[in-house]
Design an enzyme around this catalytic site. Sequence first.
Site, PDB file in Angstrom:
ATOM      1  CB  SER A 264      -0.878   0.018   1.253  1.00  0.00           C
ATOM      2  OG  SER A 264      -0.083   0.267   2.418  1.00  0.00           O
ATOM      3  CG  ASP A 265       1.224   5.917  -1.305  1.00  0.00           C
ATOM      4  OD1 ASP A 265       2.221   6.025  -0.565  1.00  0.00           O
ATOM      5  OD2 ASP A 265       0.959   6.737  -2.208  1.00  0.00           O
ATOM      6  CB  CYS A 266       3.048   5.455   3.622  1.00  0.00           C
ATOM      7  SG  CYS A 266       4.552   4.626   3.038  1.00  0.00           S
ATOM      8  CB  SER A 268      -3.303   3.118   1.463  1.00  0.00           C
ATOM      9  OG  SER A 268      -2.560   3.905   0.580  1.00  0.00           O
TER      10      SER A 268
END
Length: 757
Positions: A264-266, A268
Site C-alpha cells: 500500500s501507499d503509506c 492507505s
Amino acid sequence: MGLDMADFAYCDTTLSYEVRAKDLVDRMTLSEKAHQMGDKATGVIRIGLPRYHWWSEALHGVSYVGHGTYFNELVPGATSFPTVIHTTAAFNQSLWKTIGKAVSTEARAMYNLGNAGLTYWSPVINPVRDPRWGRITETPGEDPFVVGTFASNFVRGLQDLEGQEHTNDTGSRPLKVSACCKHYAAYDIDNWKGVSRFTFDAKVTEQDMVETFLRPFEMCVKDGDVSSVMCSYNRVNGIPTCADPILLKEIIREQWKFNGYIVSDCDSILEMVERHKWLNDTAEDAVAHSLKAGLDLDCGDYYPVYLEKSVRLGKVREAEIDTSLKYLYVVLMRLGFFDGIPSLMSLGKKDICSEEHIELAAQAAREGVVLLKNIESNLPWKIDQYKNIAIIGPLANATRDMIGNYEGTPCRYVSPLKGLSAFAQVKYQQGCEGVKCPTDKLIFPATQAAKRADATILVMGTNLKIENEGLDREELLLPGYQNELITQVAVASKGPVILVIMSAGGVDISQFLRSDPKLDYINKKIKGILWVGHPGQEGGRAIADVIFGKYNPGGRLPLTWHRNDYVDKLPMDSMPLRPVESLHYPGRTYKFYNGSMVYPFGYGLSYTKFNYKLTTSKEVPITIKLDRLQHCRNLNYTKKSFEKSCPAVLVDDITCDSEISVEVEVQNLGDRDGSEVVMVYSKPPEGIVGTHFKQVVGFERVFVAAKKSEKVKFILDACKSLRIVDNKGYTLLPSGLHKIVLGTSSETIEVNVSYAR
C-alpha cells in the site's frame, strides 16, 4: 542467539524459494505473522528471522526517504541523477536502463555497508493527465507507451543480475534490488482546490483505464518483470485501490502473471477508514477487505495492529496472511537477504559516487535538455564570444532545487552559476527573493547587471514550493514577478538574452514567443530558450555545456506545454481524457487535445538540421483471414462513407503475426554532430468516433555525425501498434487505412488492414 540454523528448512538452499518461504511462515504464530505485515517488520528472534525495513526509495538515486536507508559519515551521499521527467526527455532507452544499473549498484553497496535495504519503492509510472499535477517531476510524462517503456527499462536496470535477466521461472530469478511500480491506479491528483488524493474518487471509464491508466503497469509487470506494485490512496469508481480485488488479484496476479508483492501507499488503509470512510469499515474490517483483495504489505501500522484481531473475529482467514507472507519472503530470498549473492558482495564505498556515475549523471542531464527557441542560430555561444555575462534569476545558483524530491544527499552540486563560471566571467544577480518571486524589489539591480554585460542568461522556473507531492498548481504561469523580471532584463540587456526554464511541468511562456508589436523587441532580444527540467547534481555542467556548444541538445518534451487558459477550461478532477463536449471540456494529452498550446509533446530543436528518408515500403497491406470463431466488431463512425463491412476484430481473437518494418535513414545536414530522437506514431483510420489523433508506437535516439547519416529500424507488431480501445473497454484492430508517421516529417507509411473469410 544460540540457534542452529541448519535445523530450519527455510535456510536449506537446496529447496525452492516457495518451499523455504512456506517453512518460514509455518513456524510463526498468528501474532508473529501479523507483525511481519507492516513496512517495519519486527522479525521473530526465536526462529532466527531478523527484522526488516521494507521502505526505501531510489527514484533517481538512492534516497533518504523511508526507514530502510540513511546517510552518515561512512556513506555521506549517493549520485543524484536528474529527476524522471528530465531523464525521460532524453528518449534514450539504454540511458534509462544504465541509470537503473548505477542506482542499484550504489543501493547494493550501501546495503553491504549496513546503510540500506534491498526493496525500493520506485519508479512512479502514472501518466501525466493534467499539467497542474504536482508530482510531474517524478513521472515519465503523458504518453502511456513512453511511460511503460521507461518503467520496464529502469526496472530492468534496478533488478537484473547480469547473465540472469531471463529464466524459465521468473519467480525464482535472483534480484540485484527489488523495484516497485507505483501508484496503481488512476492516481494523478494530489491537492487541488480542496480535492485531496486521500479522499478522491476517480471516476474512470473502462476505455481510459485500459488504454491509459493500466497500460504502463502492464508493461512494467510483463516487460520489466517488476517484483512489487504499490496501490494508491484514491478510490477508482468508488472502491479504494488497495481493497479492490479486480485491480489487485484479478488483473495484476491472474491476467498479468505478476511475481512479487503488492504494497500500500503509506497509511492507505488508515485513510480508507478515517477519510474515505469506505463502507463505514472498522479497522478490523478494512484490513480484512485489503488482505482478501490481494494487498500483501501495509506501509503503515494497520496490518500489524489489527490483523490478528480481524482473524480472531472471523473476518479473514489466517491462510490469507500466509499467502501474502510467502510472496514477501520469496522476494527477500531472491534478493539474497537470507543467503547473500556472491557476485554482489564486493560492492562497497568505492562504488558510491564513483567518477563513472557522476559522469553518467552529467550525461543524463545533457541528454534531457530541450532547446525550445533559437533565433538566428544565436546558440551555441563560442567561448570568449562575450567577455562578461550576467547570470540572473532565482534558480541561477540553484543546488537543492535541481534535484527534486525523493532525493538523497548528492555527491556534490554543480549549480548553473558554477557551471557557467567555467566558461566566462560572470556577474550574478538573484533578481527575485526566492522562486515565488513575491516582490519586484530585486529586479532593478538585475537590469543594471544586464545593461553592463555583453550577454545575459536568465534561469527561471519552479521548485518544490510550487509543484510537489501534495501540492498541485492552480496556474501554469511562472511564479510571482518572474515574467516581469524577464521582461525588464530583456529590455535593459546590452546583448542577447538566453532564457533557461528549470521546471517539471510546462509553463506558459507564450508572451516571449509570439509576434506582438508590443513585445516584438523583447522577444527578439530573447534569442534562445532552454528547458532543463530538474537536472540533478550535475545540472549546472549540462546547462553550460549546451549554451557554450560542448553538447548539441537533442531532448524532446515528454508532455504538452499548455497555455494558462487551459486551467479555466476544465477542472483538474475531471478524469476523462477525451473531450467532454456537453461541458465544453477539451481533451487531455497530445492524443486527444486539439486546442492551442505553447509547445506540443515531442517538441525539441537542435543546433543542426536532420532529414528523414524512408528506405522501406510506403504501402503495407495486411489481410487477416477470419474463421467462423472470429467475429467482426462494430465501431461508431462520424460518416456513413467511412463504414467498413468488417469494422474491427478483437485483438485477443487474432494470431498477431503481422509486422510492419519501418527503416528510416536519418541525415544530418548540418556542420555539427548531434542526436536525433526518431518518434514513430500510428494514426487510426479516418472517421472512427472517439479514437486518438495519434499515438507513440516506437522511438529511438540516434547519434549522427555532421554531414553523415544513420539508419534506424523499427519492427512494429501490427496488433500492438495499430490497436484502439473502444468505449466498452475492448482492444480492437480496426480495418481501413492506418498511417505510420515519423515525427513531424512528411514521411508516412500507409498500412491498409482488411479482413476476409
